[in-house]
Design a protein around this motif. Structure first.
Motif, PDB file in Angstrom:
ATOM      1  N   PRO A 221       0.845  -1.309   0.101  1.00 37.94           N
ATOM      2  CA  PRO A 221      -0.073  -0.182   0.126  1.00 37.94           C
ATOM      3  C   PRO A 221       0.679   1.360   0.115  1.00 37.94           C
ATOM      4  O   PRO A 221       1.758   1.552   0.941  1.00 37.94           O
ATOM      5  CB  PRO A 221      -0.660  -0.174   1.240  1.00 37.94           C
ATOM      6  CG  PRO A 221      -0.005  -1.114   1.948  1.00 37.94           C
ATOM      7  CD  PRO A 221       0.749  -2.003   1.244  1.00 37.94           C
ATOM      8  N   ARG A 222       0.557   1.954  -1.006  1.00 31.89           N
ATOM      9  CA  ARG A 222       1.604   3.341  -1.276  1.00 31.89           C
ATOM     10  C   ARG A 222       1.059   4.564  -0.405  1.00 31.89           C
ATOM     11  O   ARG A 222       1.490   5.058   0.092  1.00 31.89           O
ATOM     12  CB  ARG A 222       1.677   3.601  -2.687  1.00 31.89           C
ATOM     13  CG  ARG A 222       2.728   2.634  -3.463  1.00 31.89           C
ATOM     14  CD  ARG A 222       4.088   2.906  -3.172  1.00 31.89           C
ATOM     15  NE  ARG A 222       4.687   4.258  -3.457  1.00 31.89           N
ATOM     16  CZ  ARG A 222       5.400   4.551  -4.281  1.00 31.89           C
ATOM     17  NH1 ARG A 222       6.218   3.598  -4.755  1.00 31.89           N
ATOM     18  NH2 ARG A 222       5.875   5.853  -4.311  1.00 31.89           N
ATOM     19  N   ASP A 223      -0.166   4.688  -1.099  1.00 34.31           N
ATOM     20  CA  ASP A 223      -0.887   5.637  -0.285  1.00 34.31           C
ATOM     21  C   ASP A 223      -2.603   5.355  -0.192  1.00 34.31           C
ATOM     22  O   ASP A 223      -2.924   4.329  -0.665  1.00 34.31           O
ATOM     23  CB  ASP A 223      -0.942   6.852  -1.331  1.00 34.31           C
ATOM     24  CG  ASP A 223      -1.243   8.100  -0.821  1.00 34.31           C
ATOM     25  OD1 ASP A 223      -1.312   8.454   0.856  1.00 34.31           O
ATOM     26  OD2 ASP A 223      -1.524   9.278  -1.238  1.00 34.31           O
ATOM     27  N   PHE A 224      -3.073   6.361   0.823  1.00 28.30           N
ATOM     28  CA  PHE A 224      -4.626   6.029   0.965  1.00 28.30           C
ATOM     29  C   PHE A 224      -5.296   7.392   1.628  1.00 28.30           C
ATOM     30  O   PHE A 224      -4.441   8.376   1.738  1.00 28.30           O
ATOM     31  CB  PHE A 224      -4.849   4.935   2.005  1.00 28.30           C
ATOM     32  CG  PHE A 224      -4.666   5.469   3.448  1.00 28.30           C
ATOM     33  CD1 PHE A 224      -5.490   6.107   4.439  1.00 28.30           C
ATOM     34  CD2 PHE A 224      -3.317   5.038   3.901  1.00 28.30           C
ATOM     35  CE1 PHE A 224      -5.196   6.075   5.668  1.00 28.30           C
ATOM     36  CE2 PHE A 224      -3.092   5.517   5.363  1.00 28.30           C
ATOM     37  CZ  PHE A 224      -3.958   5.926   6.206  1.00 28.30           C
ATOM     38  N   ILE A 225      -6.487   7.823   1.379  1.00 25.83           N
ATOM     39  CA  ILE A 225      -7.223   8.580   1.732  1.00 25.83           C
ATOM     40  C   ILE A 225      -8.541   8.421   2.382  1.00 25.83           C
ATOM     41  O   ILE A 225      -8.985   7.495   2.061  1.00 25.83           O
ATOM     42  CB  ILE A 225      -7.360   9.762   0.522  1.00 25.83           C
ATOM     43  CG1 ILE A 225      -7.666  11.199   0.881  1.00 25.83           C
ATOM     44  CG2 ILE A 225      -8.277   9.115  -0.404  1.00 25.83           C
ATOM     45  CD1 ILE A 225      -7.472  11.986  -0.089  1.00 25.83           C
ATOM     46  N   LEU A 226      -9.184   9.139   3.312  1.00 28.02           N
ATOM     47  CA  LEU A 226     -10.339   8.976   3.652  1.00 28.02           C
ATOM     48  C   LEU A 226     -11.243   9.867   2.850  1.00 28.02           C
ATOM     49  O   LEU A 226     -10.875  11.209   2.673  1.00 28.02           O
ATOM     50  CB  LEU A 226     -10.429   9.665   5.267  1.00 28.02           C
ATOM     51  CG  LEU A 226      -9.449   8.990   6.239  1.00 28.02           C
ATOM     52  CD1 LEU A 226      -9.238   9.634   7.493  1.00 28.02           C
ATOM     53  CD2 LEU A 226     -10.055   7.443   6.296  1.00 28.02           C
ATOM     54  N   SER A 227     -12.348   9.481   2.571  1.00 26.61           N
ATOM     55  CA  SER A 227     -13.412  10.457   1.665  1.00 26.61           C
ATOM     56  C   SER A 227     -13.769  11.518   2.642  1.00 26.61           C
ATOM     57  O   SER A 227     -13.563  11.640   4.174  1.00 26.61           O
ATOM     58  CB  SER A 227     -14.818   9.480   1.641  1.00 26.61           C
ATOM     59  OG  SER A 227     -15.354   9.192   2.916  1.00 26.61           O
ATOM     60  N   GLU A 228     -14.237  12.722   2.025  1.00 24.17           N
ATOM     61  CA  GLU A 228     -14.457  14.040   2.772  1.00 24.17           C
ATOM     62  C   GLU A 228     -15.665  13.690   4.079  1.00 24.17           C
ATOM     63  O   GLU A 228     -15.337  14.319   4.995  1.00 24.17           O
ATOM     64  CB  GLU A 228     -15.199  14.905   1.699  1.00 24.17           C
ATOM     65  CG  GLU A 228     -15.195  16.300   2.439  1.00 24.17           C
ATOM     66  CD  GLU A 228     -14.309  17.047   2.599  1.00 24.17           C
ATOM     67  OE1 GLU A 228     -14.308  17.766   3.651  1.00 24.17           O
ATOM     68  OE2 GLU A 228     -13.198  16.769   1.995  1.00 24.17           O
ATOM     69  N   ASP A 229     -16.372  12.850   3.715  1.00 21.91           N
ATOM     70  CA  ASP A 229     -17.514  12.394   4.741  1.00 21.91           C
ATOM     71  C   ASP A 229     -16.894  11.250   5.799  1.00 21.91           C
ATOM     72  O   ASP A 229     -17.503  10.674   6.578  1.00 21.91           O
ATOM     73  CB  ASP A 229     -18.913  12.076   4.224  1.00 21.91           C
ATOM     74  CG  ASP A 229     -18.728  10.745   3.574  1.00 21.91           C
ATOM     75  OD1 ASP A 229     -17.700  10.032   3.406  1.00 21.91           O
ATOM     76  OD2 ASP A 229     -19.668  10.391   2.929  1.00 21.91           O
ATOM     77  N   GLU A 230     -15.876  10.839   5.408  1.00 25.61           N
ATOM     78  CA  GLU A 230     -15.080   9.950   6.504  1.00 25.61           C
ATOM     79  C   GLU A 230     -15.785   8.654   6.747  1.00 25.61           C
ATOM     80  O   GLU A 230     -15.638   7.877   7.640  1.00 25.61           O
ATOM     81  CB  GLU A 230     -14.637  10.407   7.787  1.00 25.61           C
ATOM     82  CG  GLU A 230     -13.690  11.636   7.593  1.00 25.61           C
ATOM     83  CD  GLU A 230     -13.131  12.351   8.786  1.00 25.61           C
ATOM     84  OE1 GLU A 230     -13.914  12.297   9.960  1.00 25.61           O
ATOM     85  OE2 GLU A 230     -12.100  12.978   8.811  1.00 25.61           O
ATOM     86  N   GLN A 231     -16.525   8.275   5.517  1.00 28.41           N
ATOM     87  CA  GLN A 231     -17.046   6.902   5.674  1.00 28.41           C
ATOM     88  C   GLN A 231     -16.443   5.989   4.691  1.00 28.41           C
ATOM     89  O   GLN A 231     -16.748   4.849   4.951  1.00 28.41           O
ATOM     90  CB  GLN A 231     -18.799   7.052   4.884  1.00 28.41           C
ATOM     91  CG  GLN A 231     -19.659   8.001   5.837  1.00 28.41           C
ATOM     92  CD  GLN A 231     -20.903   8.135   5.587  1.00 28.41           C
ATOM     93  OE1 GLN A 231     -21.677   7.038   5.240  1.00 28.41           O
ATOM     94  NE2 GLN A 231     -21.605   9.145   5.371  1.00 28.41           N
ATOM     95  N   TYR A 232     -15.399   6.311   3.954  1.00 29.14           N
ATOM     96  CA  TYR A 232     -14.832   5.273   2.999  1.00 29.14           C
ATOM     97  C   TYR A 232     -13.288   5.812   3.145  1.00 29.14           C
ATOM     98  O   TYR A 232     -12.808   6.685   3.565  1.00 29.14           O
ATOM     99  CB  TYR A 232     -15.209   5.532   1.547  1.00 29.14           C
ATOM    100  CG  TYR A 232     -16.781   5.285   1.559  1.00 29.14           C
ATOM    101  CD1 TYR A 232     -17.108   4.065   1.720  1.00 29.14           C
ATOM    102  CD2 TYR A 232     -17.529   6.565   1.532  1.00 29.14           C
ATOM    103  CE1 TYR A 232     -18.576   3.946   1.513  1.00 29.14           C
ATOM    104  CE2 TYR A 232     -19.002   6.119   1.398  1.00 29.14           C
ATOM    105  CZ  TYR A 232     -19.634   4.796   1.298  1.00 29.14           C
ATOM    106  OH  TYR A 232     -20.800   4.472   1.223  1.00 29.14           O
ATOM    107  N   LEU A 233     -12.497   4.499   2.972  1.00 27.20           N
ATOM    108  CA  LEU A 233     -11.010   4.927   2.875  1.00 27.20           C
ATOM    109  C   LEU A 233     -10.581   4.148   1.619  1.00 27.20           C
ATOM    110  O   LEU A 233     -11.203   3.053   1.086  1.00 27.20           O
ATOM    111  CB  LEU A 233     -10.285   4.018   3.990  1.00 27.20           C
ATOM    112  CG  LEU A 233      -8.857   3.782   4.129  1.00 27.20           C
ATOM    113  CD1 LEU A 233      -8.231   3.941   5.533  1.00 27.20           C
ATOM    114  CD2 LEU A 233      -8.189   2.948   3.247  1.00 27.20           C
ATOM    115  N   LEU A 234      -9.843   4.757   0.753  1.00 24.73           N
ATOM    116  CA  LEU A 234      -9.182   4.232  -0.468  1.00 24.73           C
ATOM    117  C   LEU A 234      -7.798   4.298  -0.482  1.00 24.73           C
ATOM    118  O   LEU A 234      -7.190   5.138   0.050  1.00 24.73           O
ATOM    119  CB  LEU A 234      -9.636   5.398  -1.848  1.00 24.73           C
ATOM    120  CG  LEU A 234     -11.109   5.785  -1.926  1.00 24.73           C
ATOM    121  CD1 LEU A 234     -11.464   6.815  -2.706  1.00 24.73           C
ATOM    122  CD2 LEU A 234     -12.012   4.564  -2.185  1.00 24.73           C
TER     123      LEU A 234
END
Length: 132
Positions: free
Chosen positions: A81-94
């Motif tokens: 895993p290189r990078d990840f982000i939380l969605s703006e509403d913090e309901q998802y992680l990509l």
């Protein structure tokens, strides 16, 4: 977070004096070789920290509600895993995984900070970063 030792450190600062409060090892005993922690994200309310660890292919969730503690570790949905982000509403992680050339999406539980389930994985060749 220390990249090469895959450890989490919690310090307090008073008059430029640092005091170590907590040190957590982010690696399970069976994944101690050839690993390095990568991306770090914290929720807007400062309750949870998410960390990716390459080599071990892990996503770690740390609760900050009392003393920092690891509350979950799961597979990143791919390798390295290189990078990840939380969605703006913090309901998802990509998360983008380098060695499997993919991106995985996970559902989050905002109340307890845990990663609930893997939703989807799609091919994304040579991805190294992710932004929304």
């Amino acid at each position: 977070v220390s990249e090469l030792s895959s450890e989490f450190f919690d310090f307090s600062v008073d008059n430029l004096e640092f005091t170590l409060n907590t040190k957590l090892n982010l690696l399970p005993k069976d994944k101690l070789d050839n690993t390095s922690s990568a991306a770090i994200r914290i929720t807007k309310d400062n309750r949870f920290i998410y960390i990716s660890t390459r080599g071990a292919d892990l996503l770690t969730v740390i609760s900050l509600e009392n003393e920092p503690e690891i509350i979950q570790q799961i597979n990143s949905g791919g390798m390295h895993p290189r990078d990840f982000i939380l969605s703006e509403d913090e309901q998802y992680l990509l998360v983008v995984n380098k060695d499997t050339d993919d991106m995985s999406s996970f559902q989050l539980d905002k109340t307890n900070g845990k990663i609930v389930k893997l939703i989807n994985t799609d091919k994304v060749p040579h991805a190294i970063g992710i932004i929304l």
